[in-house]
Design a protein around this motif. Structure first.
Motif, PDB file in Angstrom:
ATOM      1  N   GLY A 375       5.130  23.987 -22.868  1.00 17.24           N
ATOM      2  CA  GLY A 375       5.863  24.401 -21.616  1.00 17.24           C
ATOM      3  C   GLY A 375       6.558  23.387 -21.134  1.00 17.24           C
ATOM      4  O   GLY A 375       7.512  23.517 -19.931  1.00 17.24           O
ATOM      5  N   GLN A 376       6.271  22.087 -21.491  1.00 14.47           N
ATOM      6  CA  GLN A 376       7.069  21.046 -20.673  1.00 14.47           C
ATOM      7  C   GLN A 376       7.733  20.267 -21.953  1.00 14.47           C
ATOM      8  O   GLN A 376       6.924  20.233 -22.872  1.00 14.47           O
ATOM      9  CB  GLN A 376       6.159  19.974 -20.024  1.00 14.47           C
ATOM     10  CG  GLN A 376       5.552  20.538 -18.903  1.00 14.47           C
ATOM     11  CD  GLN A 376       4.483  19.532 -18.132  1.00 14.47           C
ATOM     12  OE1 GLN A 376       4.751  18.477 -18.233  1.00 14.47           O
ATOM     13  NE2 GLN A 376       3.773  19.935 -17.187  1.00 14.47           N
ATOM     14  N   GLN A 460       0.169  26.509 -19.315  1.00 15.42           N
ATOM     15  CA  GLN A 460       0.452  25.274 -19.987  1.00 15.42           C
ATOM     16  C   GLN A 460      -0.764  24.607 -20.391  1.00 15.42           C
ATOM     17  O   GLN A 460      -1.723  24.601 -19.457  1.00 15.42           O
ATOM     18  CB  GLN A 460       1.269  24.511 -18.753  1.00 15.42           C
ATOM     19  CG  GLN A 460       2.538  24.703 -18.530  1.00 15.42           C
ATOM     20  CD  GLN A 460       3.296  23.731 -17.783  1.00 15.42           C
ATOM     21  OE1 GLN A 460       2.832  22.850 -17.165  1.00 15.42           O
ATOM     22  NE2 GLN A 460       4.672  24.099 -17.392  1.00 15.42           N
TER      23      GLN A 460
END
Length: 470
Positions: A375-376, A460
């Motif tokens: 997610g990052q 996340q």
């Protein structure tokens, strides 16, 4: 009432294969053990009377297991349809030799003929990076059969049974029954095996790899535990190992890769860090030229294990070491010998070089996801994922074969898949990319679906936290 003598019990060898145990006297070895040159003894615990509970019928392949197991080549009638379509025995003299095959029934002999014969491709070939290794691989399989070592015979029959079942699904129940029983005895032998010389070390390597092969083809198999157990036992024999010829080192690297790939997924530290530089530029029959990556994979596993267990304020130091490992992986490139392109076919060269690129990219992607949660920083992960999928597609198009030992890499690449179309394509390609076994395909599909469900929840999490979610 007159006193009654206790009932006579079959020796352990005859009991294991459900053969009649005939003796001249109570103290003499039985006829079958004398004929086969086996040790005749009865040391197993007496069985309890009455019907066994259903729970006791399930055989576990986790280590440790019970020291003795009821194993047999159960006498089954051959299907006429199978016999009509069965391959011609690769060596009629060997196949019909009653001294060698006296303890095998007709089904088991049929499995072995199927393993080493005219079918193209042979079931054994799917493990290899190319057909140049075909003859040596098959020769080693036959040698395991004809040696008077019961452990190897049981393991070979078990492997043959599951490979036969993978090819002929209509006979799964019958063949798997035989395979499970033979495998139970082989795993029990592995647990009790003692190494006193190089011959014992060789036997243990062969036995362990055979049982890992079996375990990867069955639902309740535990290949990771078998590899981990064996590597912990043979760790003290490292000096003997490095003197082995390439075929035995290939088997050793099979154990190492099995444990390492699972440790990468579980974020655990493998048994030991290898010095692969001593192998030179030989081509591993399973890993091609990629085996020098495994010391770096160890470093990735170690960092992931530390991240999984440390406090948040302790991560920076681990990340520094992880970036050093990333630089080493990024700079690594296979170094074949000068005659590499001459000795091997085009398809073999493509497979070996593609395997190296895929595993290198997988290492970089896992390092990225240890550093940044899902997610990052998705752009970099997407780039690595697309490059890996492109490599898979290219080798399939050119060679029409999958690349051995890349199941984890395919998982890591497809973890980054977004959108229904891309995910459907990833699932549809599993049978083409992962050909080791049907169970491996089922496991891959299950893990991908679980991962995508997690990512769709916009949770996340880091790679080293996967174990908490799966």
């Amino acid at each position: 009432m007159p006193a009654t003598s206790p009932p006579k019990r079959a020796c352990d060898q005859c009991h294991a294969v459900k053969e009649k145990c005939r003796r001249i006297s109570d103290s003499a070895p039985c006829e079958r053990c004398s004929r086969l040159g086996q040790e005749c003894q009865t040391i197993r615990s007496p069985a309890k009377t009455g019907r066994k509970p259903r729970a006791a019928e399930k055989i576990s392949y986790s280590l440790p297991v019970a020291q003795s197991s009821n194993c047999s080549g159960t006498s089954l009638q051959l299907s006429k349809a199978i016999l009509a379509n069965s391959p011609t025995p690769y060596n009629a003299g060997l196949s019909s030799n009653q001294t060698i095959f006296a303890d095998l029934d007709e089904w088991e002999k049929h499995f072995l003929n199927f393993m080493k014969d005219v079918l193209a491709p042979s079931p054994l070939d799917k493990f290899l990076v190319g057909p140049s290794f075909h003859e040596a691989h098959h020769t080693s399989f036959v040698q395991n059969l004809i040696q008077p070592i019961p452990e190897l015979r049981n393991a070979s029959v078990a492997c043959a049974a599951v490979l036969f079942s993978d090819r002929f699904a209509e006979h799964t129940n019958k063949t798997m029954d035989i395979g499970h029983k033979r495998a139970a005895l082989a795993v029990s032998s592995l647990r009790c095996f003692q190494i006193s010389n190089e011959k014992d070390l060789t036997t243990m390597l062969i036995l362990s790899v055979a049982m890992i092969t079996f375990a990867m083809h069955v639902t309740d198999g535990q290949p990771y535990l078998i590899a981990q157990y064996t590597l912990s036992i043979i760790k003290s024999q490292y000096q003997s190992l490095i003197n082995f010829q390439s075929p035995m080192m290939d088997l050793f690297m099979c154990l190492v890769s099995t444990e390492t790939f699972e440790c990468l997924l579980r974020s655990k530290t493998p048994a030991w860090r290898l010095d692969t530089s001593q192998r030179g530029n030989v081509i591993d029959r399973y890993l091609g030229l990629s085996y020098p990556l495994f010391p770096l994979f160890f470093d990735i596993c170690e960092a992931a294990d530390q991240l999984r267990n440390c406090k948040i304020n302790q991560r920076d130091g681990i990340f520094v070491r992880l970036m050093e490992t990333k630089a080493a992986v990024d700079q690594w490139y296979p170094s074949p010998e000068a005659d590499f392109l001459v000795r091997l076919s085009r398809d073999e060269v493509v497979t070996i070089m593609t395997q190296a690129r895929i595993l290198r990219l997988a290492g970089l992607l896992i390092i990225h996801r240890l550093r940044y949660p899902f997610g990052q920083h998705d752009d970099e992960a997407q780039r690595l994922s697309r490059d890996m999928i492109s490599e898979f597609n290219t080798v399939l198009r050119i060679t029409e074969r999958s690349v051995p030992c890349t199941s984890l890499a395919y998982l890591a690449a497809c973890f980054e898949a977004f959108g229904d179309d891309r995910r459907k394509t990833a699932l549809a390609q599993i049978p083409s990319v992962i050909t080791f076994s049907k169970q491996a395909q089922i496991k891959t599909a299950r893990l991908l679906k679980s991962m995508w469900d997690l990512r769709d929840c916009q949770t996340q999490f880091y790679w080293f936290e996967l174990g908490e979610y799966f």
